[in-house]
Design an enzyme around this catalytic site. Sequence first.
Site, mmCIF file in Angstrom:
data_model
loop_
_atom_site.group_PDB
_atom_site.id
_atom_site.type_symbol
_atom_site.label_atom_id
_atom_site.label_comp_id
_atom_site.label_asym_id
_atom_site.label_seq_id
_atom_site.Cartn_x
_atom_site.Cartn_y
_atom_site.Cartn_z
ATOM 1 N N VAL A 223 31.281 -63.304 38.792
ATOM 2 C CA VAL A 223 31.704 -64.680 39.007
ATOM 3 C C VAL A 223 31.932 -65.411 37.689
ATOM 4 C CG1 VAL A 223 29.308 -65.516 39.151
ATOM 5 C CG2 VAL A 223 31.139 -66.783 40.310
ATOM 6 N N LYS A 224 31.302 -64.944 36.611
ATOM 7 C CA LYS A 224 31.367 -65.646 35.337
ATOM 8 C C LYS A 224 32.739 -65.567 34.663
ATOM 9 C CE LYS A 224 27.098 -67.107 35.230
ATOM 10 N NZ LYS A 224 26.775 -68.544 35.256
ATOM 11 N N ASP A 225 33.618 -64.704 35.148
ATOM 12 C CA ASP A 225 34.986 -64.668 34.605
ATOM 13 C C ASP A 225 35.665 -66.023 34.755
ATOM 14 O OD1 ASP A 225 34.479 -61.992 34.232
ATOM 15 O OD2 ASP A 225 36.323 -61.315 35.205
ATOM 16 N N ALA B 142 34.428 -68.384 32.085
ATOM 17 C CA ALA B 142 34.939 -67.946 30.783
ATOM 18 C C ALA B 142 36.368 -68.412 30.566
ATOM 19 C CB ALA B 142 34.854 -66.420 30.680
#
Length: 341
Positions: free
Chosen positions: A51-53, A56
């Site tokens: 999910v952190k894409d 970012a």
Amino acid sequence: MTATAPLPPAPLTRALDLIGNTPLVRLEGPSAAAGCDIYGKCEFANPGGSVKDRAALWIIRDAEARGVLKPGGTVVEGTAGNTGIGIALVANALGYKTVIVMPDNQSREKMDTLRALGAELVLVPPTKFANPGHFVHTSRRLAEETEGAVWANQFDNIANRKAHIDSTAPELWSQLDGRIDGFTCAAGTGGTIAGVGLGLKEKDENVRIALTDPHGAALYNYYAHGELEAEGSSVAEGIGQGRITANLDGAPVDTQFRISDEEGLHWVARLLREEGLCLGLSSGINVAGAVALGRQLVAEGREAPRVATILCDSGFRYLSTIFNADWLCEKSLPVFDWLAD
């Protein structure tokens, strides 16, 4: 008349367009346990595997728009791993260098992935946020000392939660045809729960937003009793928070659940054995919270409620930890039966 298969989507114009628009899947076991429909957003399908894409991409694009990140510059961040992986991939695609500071107790798979992506990896001992050696403070100092560098500052940079206001929330709304009764997930930076919560509340104020907190974090007590007080501990990576970050400020949290590692691992095991989904512990904790939220809504008499949560990343990122019998025994956690054999 013979039915024809739907046409595949048109090709994307660039690799960064692969971030977001992840599938949503109904989870059979959790749905049966809750007595309503439980859905998981498959964030492991992002190119960086988590999910952190989303955070970012939004953080880097925001830094470019503000003129603080110049061509050939460097992005520095402190992270449990997944945000660093997302930043490294986005930075590679846009021509930037990456320096990632990470606690040295995170999974070996994350460390190896960051090195493979070309990021400069700086490992520091895990410590409390008040300690100047904390990975967040270390990353800030490195950014200040590095020419042409920007500090991503995922915890207090609200471009993080804007990613979920702009993308995750409207995707969920569309995928569920505008009928969603509840959403829950754990908080690390707070960007996901705050952003999705704010985005869904814009569509329907009646959507219930629930925090699913691991033991060892302080937010459960904060939302339940107004005090930042932690109890117990958790081995889950990337979730659990002891302060109100800028991303959490104003998060529309309606209710809260505290989930143990054991309960999270129960769902990790069931989803793998029964549904073929190999997930990390944070996803298991999220699913346990979704079941709790679903049961709450059913008990209140909501008709056929629908609850969504985040499947944060793949279990393949934790082969040396939660899928390792020796590691589980060291942590006094139950060993999956197929590993015990």
